[in-house]
Design a protein around this motif. Sequence first.
Motif, PDB file in Angstrom:
ATOM      1  N   VAL A 158       0.838  -1.203   0.000  1.00 56.21           N
ATOM      2  CA  VAL A 158       0.000   0.000   0.000  1.00 56.21           C
ATOM      3  C   VAL A 158       0.875   1.256   0.000  1.00 56.21           C
ATOM      4  CG1 VAL A 158      -1.654   1.332   1.377  1.00 56.21           C
ATOM      5  CG2 VAL A 158      -2.006  -1.123   1.012  1.00 56.21           C
ATOM      6  N   ASP A 159       1.954   1.240   0.776  1.00 56.31           N
ATOM      7  CA  ASP A 159       2.860   2.394   0.812  1.00 56.31           C
ATOM      8  C   ASP A 159       3.527   2.618  -0.546  1.00 56.31           C
ATOM      9  OD1 ASP A 159       2.289   2.909   3.464  1.00 56.31           O
ATOM     10  OD2 ASP A 159       4.038   1.834   4.231  1.00 56.31           O
ATOM     11  N   ILE A 160       3.958   1.530  -1.201  1.00 57.62           N
ATOM     12  CA  ILE A 160       4.588   1.653  -2.515  1.00 57.62           C
ATOM     13  C   ILE A 160       3.600   2.223  -3.529  1.00 57.62           C
ATOM     14  CG2 ILE A 160       5.557   0.326  -4.448  1.00 57.62           C
ATOM     15  CD1 ILE A 160       6.738  -1.600  -2.316  1.00 57.62           C
ATOM     16  N   ILE A 161       2.361   1.747  -3.475  1.00 60.32           N
ATOM     17  CA  ILE A 161       1.320   2.228  -4.395  1.00 60.32           C
ATOM     18  C   ILE A 161       1.054   3.706  -4.166  1.00 60.32           C
ATOM     19  CG2 ILE A 161      -1.134   2.018  -4.970  1.00 60.32           C
ATOM     20  CD1 ILE A 161      -0.768  -1.026  -4.216  1.00 60.32           C
ATOM     21  N   ASP A 162       0.926   4.094  -2.911  1.00 56.70           N
ATOM     22  CA  ASP A 162       0.695   5.512  -2.593  1.00 56.70           C
ATOM     23  C   ASP A 162       1.833   6.381  -3.105  1.00 56.70           C
ATOM     24  OD1 ASP A 162      -1.738   5.064  -1.336  1.00 56.70           O
ATOM     25  OD2 ASP A 162      -0.872   4.990   0.683  1.00 56.70           O
TER      26      ASP A 162
END
Length: 293
Positions: free
Chosen positions: A184-188
Motif C-alpha cells: 500500500v505504501d509503494i502504491i501511494d
Amino acid sequence: MAAITPDALRAIAAADIDHVVTGDHVSFFVGAGFDGLVTATADLASEARLRAFVAVYLLNLRHPVPVARQLSTISERFPGRLTLGVGVGGEDPHELEICGVDPHTRGRRMNESLALLRALLTGEPVTHHGEFFDMDDALILPAPQPPIPIVVGGRSDAALRRAGRLGDGWIGIWNSARRFAEAVDIIDSEAAATGRGAVEWQHAMQVWCGIGPDPAAGRAAVAPQMEAMYTIPFERFERYSRCGTAESIAEFLAPYVDAGCRTFNLLACAGHPEEAVAGVAEIRRLLGKLTTS
C-alpha cells in the motif's frame, strides 16, 4: 477454480455474500481455463443481487479495444456490478506463447494495454502508436457508468507501481499482512510521484482457505484443489492459506484490513459446497465484528 453452479450462486446470494469471484485462463498447464468476462456475465445474469469480481483477467493476452467493448456491453446491462482485476500471468509461460505473446515482454505489454484500456473506457477517441499496439481514433461508446473499477494484481514491486500509476487498487495473493501494508505504501508513493492526487483505493486480497472443524479437515479440502490447479505442493502456499474454522480464518484476515484491504475474495473449499458458502458468510460476519470492535 471450477465454474460456480446456478444452485451455488443462489446459495451465495441468499447467504448475504455480496460478490462472487471468477478467475481467467486461456490454456493453463493442461489446457484448462475459463474466460473471466464470459463467466462474470453469466453470474451477473443469474443473480441480480450479486456483484462480480474478475481476479485476475489476463489482459495482456488480449487486444484492449475488444476488451473495452466487452466491458462497455457488460456495464450497459449490469451497471456498477463488475470489478475487473487484471494481471500479467506467467505461472505457465506456454499460455502466453500460444497467444502470440513473448513472456519476456508481458510486463511492458500490460503497461501499454492497461493505459489504453483506461483511455478507451472514458468514451473519448484514442490514437496511439506504441511498442505493441497501433490505433487511430479508436472509440468505444457508451463509456461505462459508473466507471468499472480496475485493480491490478501481482506480487512484484513492478506490479505495485503499475497499480499506483494505472489502477483503482491492488489485489494481493500469497502475501503476509506486513507485505500488504508495504505494498500500500509503494502504491501511494507511485501515485503521488505520477501526480494522480487523491485516489479512493479499492485494495483487495485473494485468499484460498479450507473450511472445516479443525485445520486438518480444512487442509484436506483445499490442498488437493490447489495442487491440481497449480501443479506444485500445497506446502508452498500453506502459510498464506488458512485452514480450519470460520473463527480462525476471520482472525487470520483481520490484520489485512488494518493494512488497507477493503475486499476479500475467499476461494473457499470445504467438504460440501453448502459448508463452504455457510463458512464464508460466517467469516464475513465475524470479520465485521473483529474490525469494528
